[in-house]
Design an enzyme around this catalytic site. Structure first.
Site, PDB file in Angstrom:
ATOM      1  N   ASP A  64      -6.968  -2.411  -7.319  1.00  0.00           N
ATOM      2  CA  ASP A  64      -7.503  -3.066  -6.129  1.00  0.00           C
ATOM      3  C   ASP A  64      -7.775  -4.530  -6.462  1.00  0.00           C
ATOM      4  OD1 ASP A  64      -8.395  -2.119  -3.316  1.00  0.00           O
ATOM      5  OD2 ASP A  64      -9.843  -3.651  -3.915  1.00  0.00           O
ATOM      6  N   ARG A 107      -6.553  11.673  -5.882  1.00  0.00           N
ATOM      7  CA  ARG A 107      -7.815  10.961  -5.725  1.00  0.00           C
ATOM      8  C   ARG A 107      -8.982  11.942  -5.834  1.00  0.00           C
ATOM      9  NH1 ARG A 107     -11.551   9.264  -2.462  1.00  0.00           N
ATOM     10  NH2 ARG A 107     -11.815   7.238  -1.497  1.00  0.00           N
ATOM     11  N   ARG A 155      -3.372   6.647   1.195  1.00  0.00           N
ATOM     12  CA  ARG A 155      -3.877   7.864   1.849  1.00  0.00           C
ATOM     13  C   ARG A 155      -2.941   8.530   2.840  1.00  0.00           C
ATOM     14  NH1 ARG A 155      -9.256   5.167   3.740  1.00  0.00           N
ATOM     15  NH2 ARG A 155      -7.700   3.517   3.765  1.00  0.00           N
ATOM     16  N   ARG A 175       0.821  -1.227   0.000  1.00  0.00           N
ATOM     17  CA  ARG A 175       0.000   0.000   0.000  1.00  0.00           C
ATOM     18  C   ARG A 175       0.850   1.270   0.000  1.00  0.00           C
ATOM     19  NH1 ARG A 175      -5.518  -0.488   1.946  1.00  0.00           N
ATOM     20  NH2 ARG A 175      -6.216  -2.363   0.877  1.00  0.00           N
ATOM     21  N   TYR A 194     -14.895 -11.701   0.025  1.00  0.00           N
ATOM     22  CA  TYR A 194     -15.577 -10.424  -0.230  1.00  0.00           C
ATOM     23  C   TYR A 194     -16.861 -10.625  -1.033  1.00  0.00           C
ATOM     24  CZ  TYR A 194     -11.703  -7.688   1.592  1.00  0.00           C
ATOM     25  OH  TYR A 194     -10.775  -7.128   2.422  1.00  0.00           O
TER      26      TYR A 194
HETATM   27  O1  CP3 Z   1      -0.010  -1.471  -2.501  1.00  0.00           O
HETATM   28  C1  CP3 Z   1      -0.276  -0.539  -3.285  1.00  0.00           C
HETATM   29  O2  CP3 Z   1       0.177   0.626  -3.156  1.00  0.00           O
HETATM   30  C2  CP3 Z   1      -1.117  -0.845  -4.494  1.00  0.00           C
HETATM   31  C3  CP3 Z   1      -2.497  -0.645  -4.353  1.00  0.00           C
HETATM   32  C4  CP3 Z   1      -3.401  -1.577  -3.598  1.00  0.00           C
HETATM   33  C5  CP3 Z   1      -4.650  -1.121  -3.080  1.00  0.00           C
HETATM   34  N1  CP3 Z   1      -5.353  -2.201  -2.627  1.00  0.00           N
HETATM   35  C6  CP3 Z   1      -5.096   0.276  -3.077  1.00  0.00           C
HETATM   36  C7  CP3 Z   1      -6.143   0.694  -2.126  1.00  0.00           C
HETATM   37  C8  CP3 Z   1      -3.344  -2.956  -3.368  1.00  0.00           C
HETATM   38  C9  CP3 Z   1      -2.212  -3.929  -3.652  1.00  0.00           C
HETATM   39  C10 CP3 Z   1      -4.583  -3.331  -2.769  1.00  0.00           C
HETATM   40  C11 CP3 Z   1      -4.928  -4.723  -2.446  1.00  0.00           C
HETATM   41  C12 CP3 Z   1      -6.105  -4.975  -1.608  1.00  0.00           C
HETATM   42  N2  CP3 Z   1      -7.322  -4.380  -1.650  1.00  0.00           N
HETATM   43  C13 CP3 Z   1      -6.164  -6.005  -0.643  1.00  0.00           C
HETATM   44  C14 CP3 Z   1      -5.066  -6.983  -0.349  1.00  0.00           C
HETATM   45  C15 CP3 Z   1      -4.053  -6.433   0.537  1.00  0.00           C
HETATM   46  C16 CP3 Z   1      -4.471  -6.318   1.962  1.00  0.00           C
HETATM   47  O3  CP3 Z   1      -4.566  -5.179   2.433  1.00  0.00           O
HETATM   48  O4  CP3 Z   1      -4.697  -7.364   2.598  1.00  0.00           O
HETATM   49  C17 CP3 Z   1      -7.446  -5.975  -0.066  1.00  0.00           C
HETATM   50  C18 CP3 Z   1      -7.955  -6.869   1.032  1.00  0.00           C
HETATM   51  C19 CP3 Z   1      -8.175  -4.950  -0.722  1.00  0.00           C
HETATM   52  C20 CP3 Z   1      -9.595  -4.567  -0.516  1.00  0.00           C
HETATM   53  C21 CP3 Z   1      -9.685  -3.178  -0.011  1.00  0.00           C
HETATM   54  N3  CP3 Z   1      -9.431  -2.067  -0.766  1.00  0.00           N
HETATM   55  C22 CP3 Z   1     -10.106  -2.764   1.267  1.00  0.00           C
HETATM   56  C23 CP3 Z   1     -10.520  -3.692   2.396  1.00  0.00           C
HETATM   57  C24 CP3 Z   1     -10.063  -1.363   1.284  1.00  0.00           C
HETATM   58  C25 CP3 Z   1     -10.534  -0.465   2.396  1.00  0.00           C
HETATM   59  C26 CP3 Z   1      -9.612  -0.419   3.524  1.00  0.00           C
HETATM   60  C27 CP3 Z   1      -8.612   0.659   3.353  1.00  0.00           C
HETATM   61  O5  CP3 Z   1      -7.421   0.427   3.612  1.00  0.00           O
HETATM   62  O6  CP3 Z   1      -9.048   1.750   2.978  1.00  0.00           O
HETATM   63  C28 CP3 Z   1      -9.585  -0.950   0.010  1.00  0.00           C
HETATM   64  C29 CP3 Z   1      -9.387   0.432  -0.445  1.00  0.00           C
HETATM   65  C30 CP3 Z   1      -8.039   0.796  -0.958  1.00  0.00           C
HETATM   66  N4  CP3 Z   1      -7.303   0.028  -1.812  1.00  0.00           N
HETATM   67  C31 CP3 Z   1      -7.343   2.013  -0.705  1.00  0.00           C
HETATM   68  C32 CP3 Z   1      -6.154   1.952  -1.439  1.00  0.00           C
HETATM   69  C33 CP3 Z   1      -5.098   3.018  -1.539  1.00  0.00           C
HETATM   70  C34 CP3 Z   1      -7.860   3.189   0.126  1.00  0.00           C
HETATM   71  C35 CP3 Z   1      -8.839   3.868  -0.749  1.00  0.00           C
HETATM   72  C36 CP3 Z   1      -9.008   5.324  -0.550  1.00  0.00           C
HETATM   73  O7  CP3 Z   1      -9.813   5.703   0.318  1.00  0.00           O
HETATM   74  O8  CP3 Z   1      -8.433   6.096  -1.328  1.00  0.00           O
END
Ligand code: CP3
Length: 355
Positions: free
Chosen positions: A77, A40, A31, A27, A154
């Site tokens: 994502d 964003r 944010r 990640r 999910y």
């Molecule tokens: O790593 C990186 O920089 C690449 C981008 C990336 C995102 N999601 C961006 C994101 C990657 C590799 C993911 C994978 C992802 N997404 C996973 C597997 C990794 C892990 O954390 O176990 C999972 C379970 C998800 C599903 C997901 N997406 C959730 C549960 C959430 C909400 C929780 C959170 O952290 O906000 C997201 C949103 C998300 N995916 C954000 C980002 C940058 C935040 C979104 C925002 O508000 O801008």
């Protein structure tokens, strides 16, 4: 063939010596960075950002402008696949990603369309192409997918839930439905990862964020075996046979040996497993990625360095370690703290790579 300048991560994945322990952060585009929030806003929404190759490649690059990272990871994502299969993905700021109509029976699973994923997710391929061009071969680009099991959680729950009771019960009261779903996802994920490699991804990572929910036999049946199938598919495909693969099961500490026999090049380790123990368990023919507790980044400069030293010392001498957190960086981390960590890993790890 590509001529990537910084090959540390590729070298570790291929068992070659490096001068310092390479590092990237799960990640890393997110944010905690004000510039991410800015982009964003411009995109209008999280999904808008994922689907806009120009802006997705911009946020992919942002952390590399600030930090001495050894890889980029494509901004996207894991939930794009269920979206492409027909479960419409939605996102709300205070809720995260969710599906309005999660799967509740076999008919709904049967009606999902696992075909033409590469075409439906061409915005990810376009973002990869654009990112590769912006990266100018400085560092490798990591592509990724969720695992079949994690995507299933999910798709059946609708979102991340407190105890995942629906999917965990379905494993017992409707295993045929879960198996069918996993089979479809295995097919689509293979297609999706091949597409990412074709577009230019240099490494592929499978995120099995919820494998740790399963009991030990069910982990093998519902999570690891489908991932093994994907890896075998990739290793037997002309376009992906040489691409290194990282497999990350969060909560996977009890299955390290089995994961190490999956065909992957590296195991992603969460912060709950001791890295020396992991290395002893899996041997020297496979790399380890991890495993600093993400909350260590909320400590002082000294405590961050101390915690990072423990991970690096814990791995010890040898070249098969990629430094990372044990899970994604959270939105409350101050970017300066991450800078301190990354510079320190580079400097401190050199002693372990002298020949
Ligand atoms: O790593 C990186 O920089 C690449 C981008 C990336 C995102 N999601 C961006 C994101 C990657 C590799 C993911 C994978 C992802 N997404 C996973 C597997 C990794 C892990 O954390 O176990 C999972 C379970 C998800 C599903 C997901 N997406 C959730 C549960 C959430 C909400 C929780 C959170 O952290 O906000 C997201 C949103 C998300 N995916 C954000 C980002 C940058 C935040 C979104 C925002 O508000 O801008």
């Amino acid at each position: 063939m590509s001529s990537i300048k910084n090959t540390r991560i590729l070298d570790v994945l291929n068992g070659l010596p490096v001068d310092k322990t390479p590092v990237w952060i799960m990640r890393q585009a997110g944010r905690y960075l004000p510039e991410y929030k800015e982009t964003r806003k411009k995109a209008g929404s999280f999904l808008g950002l994922c689907k806009n190759p120009d802006l997705a490649s911009e946020v992919t690059i942002q952390p590399l402008r600030r930090f001495d990272l050894d890889a980029a990871i494509i901004f996207s994502d894991i939930l794009t696949i269920p979206d492409a299969m027909g479960l419409e993905l939605k996102f709300e700021d205070n809720r995260g990603p969710f599906f309005d109509k999660p799967l509740s029976n076999s008919d709904e699973v049967n009606s999902l369309d696992p075909n033409n994923i590469a075409k439906k997710l061409d915005y990810v391929a376009n973002a990869i192409v654009e990112t590769k061009s912006k990266l100018n071969n400085e560092v490798p680009l990591i592509g990724f997918s969720g695992s079949p099991w994690t995507l299933s959680t999910y798709m059946v729950e609708g979102s991340a839930t407190k105890d995942f009771r629906k999917i965990r019960s379905a494993v017992f009261n409707n295993p045929e439905m879960v198996e069918k779903l996993i089979e479809k996802l295995t097919f689509s994920i293979t297609d999706y990862l091949i597409m990412q490699a074709k577009a230019g991804a240099d490494v592929l990572m499978i995120f099995d964020s919820w494998g740790g929910l399963l009991n030990s036999e069910n982990y093998l049946d519902f999570s690891l075996n489908p991932m093994k199938k994907i890896i075998a598919n990739l290793k037997s495909n002309e376009g992906t046979k040489n691409i290194p693969i990282i497999l990350f099961t969060k909560g996977g500490g009890s299955w390290l040996k089995q994961i190490s026999e999956s065909g992957c090049n590296a195991i992603g380790l969460d912060w709950t497993t001791n890295i020396s123990y992991a290395r002893e368990t899996i041997g020297e023919n496979i790399s380890i990625q991890g495993n600093l507790d993400p909350c260590a980044l909320h400590g002082t400069e000294d405590s961050i360095k101390n915690a990072a030293s423990r991970v690096i010392d814990g791995y010890g001498h040898g070249h098969r370690h990629i430094f990372n957190l044990g899970h994604g960086i959270d939105q409350f981390v101050k970017p300066e703290k991450l800078g301190i960590l990354i510079d320190y890993v580079k400097e401190y790890s050199m002693q372990y790579h002298l020949s």
